[in-house]
Design a protein around this motif. Sequence first.
Motif, mmCIF file in Angstrom:
data_model
loop_
_atom_site.group_PDB
_atom_site.id
_atom_site.type_symbol
_atom_site.label_atom_id
_atom_site.label_comp_id
_atom_site.label_asym_id
_atom_site.label_seq_id
_atom_site.Cartn_x
_atom_site.Cartn_y
_atom_site.Cartn_z
ATOM 1 N N LEU A 117 47.996 29.762 22.803
ATOM 2 C CA LEU A 117 47.110 30.784 23.356
ATOM 3 C C LEU A 117 46.782 30.522 24.824
ATOM 4 C CD1 LEU A 117 44.567 31.021 20.381
ATOM 5 C CD2 LEU A 117 46.605 32.430 20.777
ATOM 6 N N ASN A 118 47.368 29.474 25.388
ATOM 7 C CA ASN A 118 47.018 29.018 26.740
ATOM 8 C C ASN A 118 48.246 29.076 27.650
ATOM 9 O OD1 ASN A 118 46.071 27.768 29.038
ATOM 10 N ND2 ASN A 118 45.735 25.767 28.075
ATOM 11 N N PRO A 119 48.286 29.992 28.596
ATOM 12 C CA PRO A 119 49.464 30.102 29.472
ATOM 13 C C PRO A 119 49.694 28.874 30.340
ATOM 14 C CG PRO A 119 47.681 31.530 30.232
ATOM 15 C CD PRO A 119 47.273 31.026 28.883
ATOM 16 N N GLU A 120 48.669 28.024 30.533
ATOM 17 C CA GLU A 120 48.826 26.820 31.343
ATOM 18 C C GLU A 120 49.444 25.667 30.553
ATOM 19 O OE1 GLU A 120 46.086 24.822 34.766
ATOM 20 O OE2 GLU A 120 45.230 24.721 32.755
ATOM 21 N N ALA A 121 49.465 25.758 29.230
ATOM 22 C CA ALA A 121 49.939 24.655 28.392
ATOM 23 C C ALA A 121 51.429 24.398 28.613
ATOM 24 C CB ALA A 121 49.662 24.948 26.929
ATOM 25 N N TYR A 122 51.781 23.125 28.649
ATOM 26 C CA TYR A 122 53.165 22.733 28.903
ATOM 27 C C TYR A 122 54.037 22.896 27.662
ATOM 28 C CZ TYR A 122 57.182 19.930 30.273
ATOM 29 O OH TYR A 122 58.462 19.507 30.554
ATOM 30 N N CYS A 137 48.925 20.527 25.755
ATOM 31 C CA CYS A 137 48.648 21.222 27.017
ATOM 32 C C CYS A 137 49.128 20.413 28.212
ATOM 33 C CB CYS A 137 47.161 21.526 27.159
ATOM 34 S SG CYS A 137 46.754 22.431 28.666
ATOM 35 N N MET A 138 48.559 19.223 28.382
ATOM 36 C CA MET A 138 48.893 18.405 29.549
ATOM 37 C C MET A 138 48.424 16.977 29.311
ATOM 38 S SD MET A 138 45.811 19.503 32.123
ATOM 39 C CE MET A 138 45.804 21.225 31.674
ATOM 40 N N HIS A 139 49.037 16.045 30.005
ATOM 41 C CA HIS A 139 48.533 14.676 30.052
ATOM 42 C C HIS A 139 49.180 13.972 31.234
ATOM 43 C CE1 HIS A 139 47.213 10.665 29.085
ATOM 44 N NE2 HIS A 139 46.474 11.139 28.104
ATOM 45 N N PRO A 140 48.588 14.153 32.412
ATOM 46 C CA PRO A 140 49.168 13.551 33.617
ATOM 47 C C PRO A 140 48.661 12.126 33.860
ATOM 48 C CG PRO A 140 47.429 15.061 34.231
ATOM 49 C CD PRO A 140 47.464 15.036 32.735
ATOM 50 N N GLY A 141 48.866 11.248 32.896
ATOM 51 C CA GLY A 141 48.457 9.852 33.045
ATOM 52 C C GLY A 141 47.027 9.605 32.636
ATOM 53 N N MET A 142 46.081 10.270 33.267
ATOM 54 C CA MET A 142 44.672 10.230 32.896
ATOM 55 C C MET A 142 44.247 11.676 32.616
ATOM 56 S SD MET A 142 42.975 7.586 35.595
ATOM 57 C CE MET A 142 43.628 5.924 35.853
ATOM 58 N N TYR A 143 43.613 11.909 31.484
ATOM 59 C CA TYR A 143 43.393 13.272 31.016
ATOM 60 C C TYR A 143 41.931 13.696 31.004
ATOM 61 C CZ TYR A 143 43.297 17.095 27.553
ATOM 62 O OH TYR A 143 43.063 18.275 26.908
ATOM 63 N N GLY A 144 41.014 12.748 31.212
ATOM 64 C CA GLY A 144 39.604 13.013 30.971
ATOM 65 C C GLY A 144 39.011 14.161 31.753
ATOM 66 N N LEU A 145 39.463 14.389 32.983
ATOM 67 C CA LEU A 145 38.894 15.456 33.795
ATOM 68 C C LEU A 145 39.253 16.838 33.249
ATOM 69 C CD1 LEU A 145 37.197 16.101 36.231
ATOM 70 C CD2 LEU A 145 39.193 15.765 37.687
ATOM 71 N N PHE A 146 40.409 16.943 32.616
ATOM 72 C CA PHE A 146 40.858 18.235 32.113
ATOM 73 C C PHE A 146 40.092 18.662 30.857
ATOM 74 C CE2 PHE A 146 44.170 16.256 34.591
ATOM 75 C CZ PHE A 146 44.501 17.274 35.480
ATOM 76 N N LEU A 147 39.509 17.699 30.150
ATOM 77 C CA LEU A 147 38.599 18.033 29.056
ATOM 78 C C LEU A 147 37.427 18.854 29.583
ATOM 79 C CD1 LEU A 147 38.313 14.473 27.441
ATOM 80 C CD2 LEU A 147 39.700 16.348 26.566
ATOM 81 N N ILE A 148 36.889 18.427 30.715
ATOM 82 C CA ILE A 148 35.720 19.074 31.300
ATOM 83 C C ILE A 148 36.083 20.444 31.858
ATOM 84 C CG2 ILE A 148 33.931 18.851 33.065
ATOM 85 C CD1 ILE A 148 34.381 15.757 32.825
ATOM 86 N N ILE A 149 37.239 20.550 32.489
ATOM 87 C CA ILE A 149 37.681 21.834 33.046
ATOM 88 C C ILE A 149 37.784 22.886 31.943
ATOM 89 C CG2 ILE A 149 39.635 23.009 34.131
ATOM 90 C CD1 ILE A 149 40.069 20.421 35.768
ATOM 91 N N GLU A 150 38.368 22.515 30.792
ATOM 92 C CA GLU A 150 38.477 23.464 29.691
ATOM 93 C C GLU A 150 37.100 23.823 29.143
ATOM 94 O OE1 GLU A 150 39.940 25.905 26.483
ATOM 95 O OE2 GLU A 150 40.636 25.377 28.503
ATOM 96 N N ALA A 151 36.203 22.847 29.038
ATOM 97 C CA ALA A 151 34.860 23.134 28.544
ATOM 98 C C ALA A 151 34.149 24.136 29.452
ATOM 99 C CB ALA A 151 34.050 21.843 28.441
ATOM 100 N N VAL A 152 34.296 23.975 30.762
ATOM 101 C CA VAL A 152 33.666 24.906 31.701
ATOM 102 C C VAL A 152 34.250 26.303 31.532
ATOM 103 C CG1 VAL A 152 33.346 25.457 34.143
ATOM 104 C CG2 VAL A 152 33.057 23.104 33.351
#
Length: 383
Positions: free
Chosen positions: A174-179, A327-342
């Motif tokens: 459902l996510n066009p950004e997902a790899y 979706c993604m995992h560019p080495g460190m993923y923690g920031l992208f958790l927050i982006i999706e929550a926002v």
Amino acid sequence: MTRTLRGKVAIAGIGSFNVGSVPGFSAMENLGGAALRAISDAGLNIQDIDAVFSASSAHAFPTLSVCEYLGLKPTFVGGANVGGSSFEMHVIEAALALEAGLCNAALICYGSNQRSAGGRLVSMAEKQWQEEPYRFRMPINGYAMAAARHMYEYGTTREMLAEVAVAARAWANLNPEAYARGPLSLDDVLSARLVSDPLSVLDCCLVTDGGGAIVMVRSDRAKDLKQPPVYFLGGGMAQWHRSISEMPNLTVTAATESGPRAFEMAGVSQTDVDLLMLYDAFTINTILFLEDLGFCPKGEGGRFVQDGALAPGGRLAVNTNGGGLSCMHPGMYGLFLIIEAVRQLRGDAGERQLKEPEIALCHGNGGVLSSQVSTLFGTASTL
């Protein structure tokens, strides 16, 4: 536990850049692209940023490198690195700095070109002497040990682990950004190549490129900016070990401490949470964190995720972007958790948008189940 930070600061802008496989960009260029998008999203100018927080596997002095690249001269910086959970930690640090008046607009940012640079994350971490004689393959051997122990103690099965991957893929579709998009069944996961028993390649996170950034300001200022504010409600952190051989119990993480600290500061409970963003570097992570954060009893995580419980339409919305698994995992993923929550709390998540979510929990994991950091965010209606 103090609750004075609840609602005092907010996320005003978010940005992602070059998620997936995008050759020709450096890690810093991916970070810079995301940072500029986040600043613009907030309706600010780059000159407004006076604090920078970053962690990196590519730069020994991340804030020095980031600020030089972006042309910033901040009054406050934070460059501590505890792995993938660094960015949840940076949110807490930024909240403290903003509330103390040490800065006015904080940029938290990360970038990696891991996939296009050959698929390997070049780490500056020291070797672990306890593991080196055994030719330990980091980090998957450690997570496989935790999965195997959970199976032994609680009857968790590979099918239960596979449920986590299948649910993540359903959200990614459902996510066009997902790899990684497309059909994925339990049989697909179970028949995939084993990498470290009991984990198959589909129990493991992706390897992608990508940059991510958020901008935080004090709440009184956030109300006058471009986007609806997403408020920081509470946070907590804990860590018990560095090497997996020193983990007190392979089935219990320090999230059992970070979670309660975050909930206490926020003044909410598990039943108030509409969205869970969990650091799913491996399928076992999601099961462990559901237990340790109090969403099901210890040992019941495998049974909790069965029958599509975490997928769209299931009992609990978990990793609605597709997670690190799809979706993604560019080495460190923690920031992208927050982006999706926002995105979800703003109502900007498109086809995967939840119905009027108000509270999201983002839980970061660093090292080999080592650093655990829990953060809670809410809409204006939660204040």
